[in-house]
Design a protein around this motif. Structure first.
Motif, short mmCIF file in Angstrom:
data_model
loop_
_atom_site.label_atom_id
_atom_site.label_comp_id
_atom_site.label_asym_id
_atom_site.label_seq_id
_atom_site.Cartn_x
_atom_site.Cartn_y
_atom_site.Cartn_z
N GLN A 42 0.81 -1.21 0.00
CA GLN A 42 0.00 0.00 0.00
C GLN A 42 0.85 1.27 0.00
OE1 GLN A 42 -3.19 -0.12 -0.35
NE2 GLN A 42 -3.71 -2.24 0.15
N THR A 43 1.90 1.30 0.81
CA THR A 43 2.79 2.45 0.89
C THR A 43 4.23 1.95 0.97
OG1 THR A 43 2.61 2.52 3.29
CG2 THR A 43 1.08 3.89 2.04
N TYR A 44 5.17 2.84 0.77
CA TYR A 44 6.57 2.45 0.85
C TYR A 44 6.89 1.96 2.26
CZ TYR A 44 11.61 2.57 0.96
OH TYR A 44 12.92 2.21 1.11
N GLY A 45 7.56 0.81 2.34
CA GLY A 45 7.94 0.25 3.63
C GLY A 45 6.89 -0.64 4.26
N PRO A 48 3.43 -6.48 2.24
CA PRO A 48 2.35 -6.84 1.31
C PRO A 48 1.18 -7.50 2.04
CG PRO A 48 4.49 -7.53 0.46
CD PRO A 48 4.71 -7.13 1.89
N VAL A 49 -0.02 -7.11 1.68
CA VAL A 49 -1.23 -7.66 2.29
C VAL A 49 -2.16 -8.16 1.17
CG1 VAL A 49 -1.12 -6.21 4.35
CG2 VAL A 49 -2.31 -5.37 2.31
N ASP A 158 12.06 -5.62 -7.58
CA ASP A 158 12.70 -6.94 -7.65
C ASP A 158 13.24 -7.37 -6.30
OD1 ASP A 158 12.12 -7.01 -10.34
OD2 ASP A 158 14.09 -6.32 -10.98
N ASN A 159 13.81 -6.44 -5.54
CA ASN A 159 14.35 -6.80 -4.22
C ASN A 159 13.24 -7.20 -3.25
OD1 ASN A 159 16.96 -6.28 -5.05
ND2 ASN A 159 16.99 -4.20 -4.27
N LEU A 160 12.14 -6.46 -3.28
CA LEU A 160 11.05 -6.81 -2.38
C LEU A 160 10.41 -8.15 -2.79
CD1 LEU A 160 8.55 -4.29 -0.88
CD2 LEU A 160 7.80 -6.59 -1.48
#
Length: 226
Positions: A42-45, A48-49, A158-160
């Motif tokens: 939803q926002t940076y940091g 994931p939901v 890609d990292n996330l």
């Protein structure tokens, strides 16, 4: 031997109805429902939901993750776009020191001037200096945003995605989603089954009624009365 057209037509209709029913039931039993779970940042940091879907303006990363000891599932990882000052929607990809910091404010001003003058080398040097400055949580949050195709944004995505893992609650939600999709598949198959049978028998009865009217055969009879 007199040919009974109506009896033959009823047998054909019955055979077609049987094949129709078998086809619909086979689809419901043997077809694997299509399930593509979606998780949104939803926002940076933020972690994931589970989410319903991604908007076209968001960035989407498709990947395969481990759901159980011997099961891997494909998911869509959605990065929600935020609205920039110019009205366009961009992907937040990095938190930096706030311009509320006096020292950072001077660097921001110098960087903006370097970009205006086309001094790419100076702007890059000032950018690296900003990125190296510590972030104070008491100051207003500043997050840089970019287009989905920007190198920095793709690296962040890609990292996330590489570090994403399903939690036990995510796996439970995934199983519930599969059950829901399976029920929707059965419901669709039954609707097609009974809808097709109703239309087929209505057409058969209508054609029979019209033909009997032309031939003068009473309803429910296959032959004209002697």
């Amino acid at each position: 031997m007199e040919l009974n057209v109506f009896a033959g037509a009823r047998r054909i209709a019955l055979a077609v109805s049987g094949l129709w029913a078998l086809g619909c039931l086979a689809y419901a039993v043997f077809s694997e429902p299509y399930v593509l779970p979606t998780f949104a940042v939803q926002t940076y940091g933020a972690s994931p939901v589970p989410a319903d879907n991604c908007e076209s303006r968001d960035a989407t990363k498709y990947l395969t993750v481990q759901a159980a000891s011997s099961e891997r599932v494909s998911i869509a990882l959605c990065f929600i776009a935020d609205r920039a000052d110019n009205g366009s929607y961009l992907i937040p990809y990095r938190e930096v020191v706030s311009a509320a910091n006096p020292e950072a404010a001077r660097v921001y001003t110098a960087r903006k001037e370097a970009l205006r003058q086309g001094a790419a080398t100076d702007a890059a040097r000032l950018t690296e200096y900003l990125l190296a400055m510590p972030i104070d949580s008491s100051e207003p949050r500043t997050v840089w945003m970019g287009s989905e195709n920007d190198t920095e944004v793709r690296t962040y995505i890609d990292n996330l995605a590489a570090s994403f893992r399903l939690s036990p609650s995510d796996i439970e939600w995934l199983q519930e989603l599969k059950r829901q999709k399976l029920w929707e598949q059965w419901k669709q198959a039954l609707q097609i089954l009974f809808g097709g049978l109703a239309v087929g028998w209505a057409v058969t009865a209508g054609v029979g009624w019209i033909v009997r009217g032309f031939l003068g055969i009473p309803r429910g009879k296959d032959h004209r009365p002697v």
